[in-house]
Design a protein around this motif. Sequence first.
Motif, short mmCIF file in Angstrom:
data_model
loop_
_atom_site.label_atom_id
_atom_site.label_comp_id
_atom_site.label_asym_id
_atom_site.label_seq_id
_atom_site.Cartn_x
_atom_site.Cartn_y
_atom_site.Cartn_z
N UNK A 204 0.83 -1.21 0.00
CA UNK A 204 0.00 0.00 0.00
C UNK A 204 0.86 1.25 0.00
N UNK A 205 0.45 2.23 -0.81
CA UNK A 205 1.07 3.56 -0.80
C UNK A 205 -0.03 4.60 -0.74
N UNK A 206 0.29 5.76 -0.19
CA UNK A 206 -0.67 6.85 -0.12
C UNK A 206 0.00 8.15 -0.54
N UNK A 207 -0.76 8.98 -1.23
CA UNK A 207 -0.21 10.26 -1.68
C UNK A 207 -1.34 11.26 -1.82
N UNK A 208 -1.09 12.48 -1.32
CA UNK A 208 -2.04 13.57 -1.50
C UNK A 208 -1.85 14.19 -2.88
N UNK A 209 -2.96 14.48 -3.57
CA UNK A 209 -2.90 15.05 -4.91
C UNK A 209 -3.95 16.14 -5.08
N UNK A 210 -3.70 17.03 -6.05
CA UNK A 210 -4.75 17.92 -6.50
C UNK A 210 -5.77 17.08 -7.26
N UNK A 211 -7.01 17.53 -7.30
CA UNK A 211 -8.06 16.78 -8.01
C UNK A 211 -7.68 16.59 -9.46
#
Length: 586
Positions: free
Chosen positions: A364-371
């Motif tokens: 599992x990986x997580x990353x915040x992004x712009x829409x």
Amino acid sequence: MALNFNIELLYALYQQDARKSKNSGGLIDKDSFDESVFTVSGDKVTITEADGDVFTYSLSELTGKNTPNPLGAQSPLGAEGTDGTEGTQGTEGTQGTDGTKSLRSREEVEADLEEVRLKIDDLKKKIKENKDKIAGLEADLDAIYDSIEKSIKEYVEKAEDIEEELKEEVKKITLAEIEKYKRGEYKTKQELHDAIEAGVENLLSSEAISALMAELEGLLNEKKTEADGLLSQINELTNENTRLEGEVDTLQKRENELVKELATVAAREEEEKQQKCEPQGFTVQGEDGTTYQYDFFVDRDNNGKLTDTSEFLGASSYESGGQEGAWNEMVALDTNGDGFVTTDELEAGNVKVMVTTVDKDGNKTQKEMFASEAFGSDEGFKINTKQNAEKSDNNTPIGFNDDKYKGQNELLGNFNVTFNGKEHVGYQTADSVEYLQENYTFSTEQKFGRAQEIIDAGKLNAEGEFKYSIENIMKAFKRTVKEELMEYAEEICAQNGIIFSDEETAGTEETPATPETPSTPDTPTAEDTGTPTVEEAEETPPAEETPQTGEEAVAETPTEATPPVEAANEVLRYLLEEENRLNLAA
């Protein structure tokens, strides 16, 4: 037998206790209440019912010598009670003397109990007023503590600016000490490290650092003075409440049962108020078995990160507005009122996306992004603001339905999402803190790591006192500045081929190295001898490799030399020292 106590009072006490412990059946009626149903032995009066239940009272309760206490009665089935002198077992609290001396019948007892309850109510109102004042003062105190923590974070940022300016001085100090080490003035790397640390310690006395720390310490002392004033008021009100609560205890009787009941209710309410937030998002299953999860969050602090659970879209409204209030945060993003939320509308509302990716192997990986980054150029992307009529347990976040979270997570509703030309079913959930902490990466802990370290070092566990040690805060503040500068100094040493062990950076002495000329070429190592200085390199006859000089050498030397470079350094060092020895001999 002449009785030296009031039989009417005995019957009133028995009636109250018997009604408390059983239904009305089996109670001795007043007409039958005589010496045939109770016995007197010493200071005890014992009432025995036909079914065997026993109630015991002391004569002092019945003669007014002590505060009568109906709850001092013996419990059913022969369990011993306590007399008025010793107080009560089980439910605590006694009735006031004024409320019981005039008791002669059950009706009179009830009337006096009502009077006692009114007195208790008046006292409790006063206690509540004080508690409200305490709550207000504690809120002001918390605001002071919050401002202290905020100030520490601000001063850490100022310190970092000063540290950048001091790093040039650190570099000069470090390189100078390295030269001494290479000339044999220091026997061990430990001595080198200690010398560098002493130089950095002197920098901490610089005008900029000293002024900054003095300014912070002054600010903290001002805040402490302000907090001490609030703590004094809180302590005065707390002491007054202690006195008032003591008065309540002397008047309480059955009120204690209500207090316990309220305590149980309060505990249950507290448990039900377990913090939850309200993620809204959807999942997409890839053809290769990878699952993509998209959760929407409002970047309230504009750091581009999911800072904590409160930033989930809907979380701020869920506690007060429930499911509908939380969903209205999504609906509000539909600025043109067409019933759909687009990528542009998400970004206009400062809504970003936490993208969770789980491959077929469970990684599992997580990353915040712009829409726009998460959904690309899909102009057809849209979220339907009208929720589905029925909920679907198959459309929930990853791990949402695991057994360990059973009873903790709740699916509030579903909605449709169009993405990449396909229809997906999104979710609106209320999740436990445990689930959120285990399944999402929040930036709170990393955001002010250094400042938080200083804050934690200064925290005290003293009840009713200022909750920080200014001395500990200042020590921690100075230590972190020193650690930052020493880390930079050690980087410079590494660039010059000198790597310190953990024991050396911790100040542990190592076995002294022999600085004399090695007898064989393979005796010295790159770690012990370091990289030749610019001056030494210039004096060295041509070798297999010409070492780089100046800033170029610092910039290009790797942090840890690879084996071939170490070997070359050893040979070069040996040749240089041999030449120096011959020159000295000449």
